[in-house]
Each structure stands twice: as structure tokens, then as C-alpha cells.
Write an enzyme that holds these catalytic residues in place. Structure first.
Site, mmCIF file in Angstrom:
data_model
loop_
_atom_site.group_PDB
_atom_site.id
_atom_site.type_symbol
_atom_site.label_atom_id
_atom_site.label_comp_id
_atom_site.label_asym_id
_atom_site.label_seq_id
_atom_site.Cartn_x
_atom_site.Cartn_y
_atom_site.Cartn_z
ATOM 1 N N GLU A 19 0.638 -1.134 0.548
ATOM 2 C CA GLU A 19 0.262 -0.122 -0.196
ATOM 3 C C GLU A 19 0.591 0.982 -0.481
ATOM 4 O OE1 GLU A 19 -2.918 0.649 -0.069
ATOM 5 O OE2 GLU A 19 -3.723 -1.450 0.213
ATOM 6 N N GLU B 282 7.178 -21.247 8.291
ATOM 7 C CA GLU B 282 7.571 -20.810 9.118
ATOM 8 C C GLU B 282 8.583 -21.383 10.471
ATOM 9 O OE1 GLU B 282 4.139 -21.914 12.320
ATOM 10 O OE2 GLU B 282 3.369 -20.443 11.128
#
Length: 312
Positions: free
Chosen positions: A94, A125
Site C-alpha cells: 500500500e 515458518e
């Protein structure tokens, strides 16, 4: 290295985490009417802002440190797995349209790579080595910041990212949703937003995810304010890449200057659509090249450029 903890060890560790705690009072939630479940969820969500508020001094200190480094040309890098990683990727993505930053200035890394944004990548992960490899590709410097994000605060990928960054003298921030987390302990700035047990046991895309989103909103937005990417509360560095943003650019110039429609259009044309330059051109009554020069000399800070124009 990849985590070698046994399943039993992992279960024991998870059972100690607030974010994984079971809520007996919600054991019959599936029997409730939809409206009642919605009210419960809304009530739970309402507690997140308070948990963030409790950590505002730590958040502000971290932001000041980020802004100081980014002003010297450093980058902001988010690193996380699963939902936490996706929050970082979202916030980074963004920044170019909102603040006209280069995509390389704010980067979102997710364990397992871009495919992991939309699907699960098994075991990613659990690998500190993977975090190290991802960050090595960026060639970190001491002016960069790496933000490890993990609801549990124990995710090896996030911890590995922070440890690698600290070894290269980059600034490090650890955002977790449990107290006493290894991630916060590993970072220069540990930020623990303790939101409590989730409505659905262990579903940390809920309150924990919301808390992460709120904190990352602050980190990127306030850093950009400190860097002069806004004028008051106006997004004067917005990139007009589509019709909606072009209309928004025009409106921002209008709000900042109060100029007539035709004058705004002329200023935007003279400044190649750069909102900040157009505002300076109108308020200081200078041409496009002069506005660009004044802003360059003021490191992009519009208020400083306006003061320089007035003094000159």
C-alpha cells in the site's frame, strides 16, 4: 536452521501462550444464533484498540527510530509467516500508491515466498535459514529496519529475520501478541500487543491479526508523516495511477490551496501531476521547475519548501 522441536514440545509451548488459550465460556458458540455470534465477535474486536493503546510509547519510539533511518535512505522490511506475513506484505504494497514510495523502500517478506500470500507453504515458518536467505538477497545495511511479526512471538522465520538483521546492525522491531516472547526479546524494539485468547481457539487471524494490522498502519503511516509525505492530513505524495487517484489528486490540491478548478488543472499539468509540487506552485506562486527545486532542497517536506519560498 529449521526447527527441530518435537510435536510434544510444540504442543506444550502452544498451551502456554495466551493467543492459544481455550475459552470454555465459548464452547457452545456454534449453537448460538448468527446475530449473537456477530455480537460476540464485535465485542472481542473492540478490545484490540485498547491493547494497542497500552503499547503506544513503545510503538512511537520504534517509529522514530525507523523514520530516522529511512530519512538516510534506509528501507523498511516486514518479515513474517502466515497471517502475520500477509499483514506485512499488505502494508508494504500500500505504500507506493499512498505515499509514492519506490517498491524497494518498503518490502514485505513472507515465509515461503509470494505463493504463501494465497496458500499455505508447509514448514516455511519453521525455518530460520529461509529468513536469512530472504534477507541476504536484500543486502541489509545499518540504515535498514527489519520488523519481525508473529502472533505467538515464537515463529522461527520471524525470529531468524530479526537475528540476521541485528547481526548486520540494522534496526530491528519484534511485534508479537504474547508477553515474554522470544521475538520481542530478540529485537531492539519489542512490541507485545496482548489481545488475549481468540474467539476460535488459536485462530490468530482474528484479534491478533487485527492488532498487527493496527500497529503496521501506525509504523508505515507515521513514518511517512515524519518523512514529509503528507501536508497536514493530506496525502500529498499520492501516486495518480488511475482515474480515482487522479480525481483524489485534484481534490487534495483543492483542499490544500482553495484554488479554482482551472488553476489546479494548470498546476498539475505544469508539475506532471505531482500533487505536492502543484500545491507548492499554487501557494508560493512559482513555476513547476522552481517547485521541484525547492522540494528537493527541503528533502521533500512541503512546509519547509513553503518557508524557503517565502524567505526567498
Amino acid at each position: 536452521m529449521t526447527s527441530t522441536s518435537s510435536p510434544r514440545d510444540v504442543r506444550t509451548e502452544l498451551e502456554s501462550l495466551t493467543t492459544e488459550a481455550f475459552r470454555p465460556d465459548l464452547a457452545d458458540i456454534d449453537r448460538l444464533p448468527t446475530l449473537d455470534i456477530a455480537r460476540l465477535m464485535n465485542g472481542e474486536d473492540a478490545t484490540v484498540a485498547g491493547a494497542v493503546a497500552a503499547r503506544l510509547p513503545q510503538i512511537a519510539a520504534a517509529i522514530d527510530a525507523v523514520a530516522e533511518r529511512m530519512a538516510r535512505g534506509g528501507r523498511l522490511v516486514y518479515a513474517g509467516a502466515g497471517t502475520a506475513g500477509r499483514m506485512g506484505v499488505l502494508d508494504a504494497s500500500e505504500c507506493p500508491p499512498t505515499f509514492n514510495t519506490e517498491p524497494s523502500r518498503v518490502v514485505g517478506l513472507i515465509a515461503g515466498g509470494r505463493d504463501a500470500v494465497v496458500t499455505s507453504v508447509e514448514g516455511a515458518e519453521d525455518s530460520r535459514d529461509l529468513a536469512e536467505a530472504d534477507l541476504k538477497a536484500l543486502a541489509l545495511t545499518p540504515d535498514d529496519t527489519v520488523v519481525g511479526i508473529s502472533a505467538s512471538g515464537r515463529t522461527p522465520y520471524a525470529i531468524g529475520a530479526v537475528e540476521h538483521a541485528r547481526a548486520r546492525r540494522a534496526l530491528t522491531i519484534g511485534i508479537a501478541c504474547n508477553s515474554g516472547s522470544p521475538l520481542a526479546a530478540a529485537a531492539d524494539h519489542g512490541i507485545e500487543i496482548v489481545v488475549g485468547p481468540e474467539l476460535l481457539t488459536g485462530s490468530t487471524r482474528l484479534k491478533a491479526g487485527t492488532a498487527q494490522k493496527l500497529v503496521l498502519n501506525m509504523v508505515s503511516t507515521i513514518t511517512m508523516i515524519r518523512l514529509g509525505k503528507t501536508y497536514g492530513n493530506l496525502m500529498v505524495d499520492v501516486r495518480a495511477s488511475n482515474d480515482k487517484l487522479r480525481a483524489r489528486s485534484h481534490r487534495i490540491v483543492a483542499l490544500a490551496t482553495g484554488a479554482a478548478e482551472a488553476d489546479i488543472e494548470r498546476a498539475l499539468t505544469a508539475t506532471d501531476g505531482e500533487v505536492k509540487n502543484a500545491i507548492l506552485a499554487l501557494l508560493a506562486d512559482v513555476d513547476g521547475p522552481t517547485a521541484a527545486r525547492l522540494l528537493a532542497e527541503s528533502d521533500g517536506h512541503l512546509r519547509a519548501a513553503l518557508a524557503a519560498a517565502a524567505a526567498g
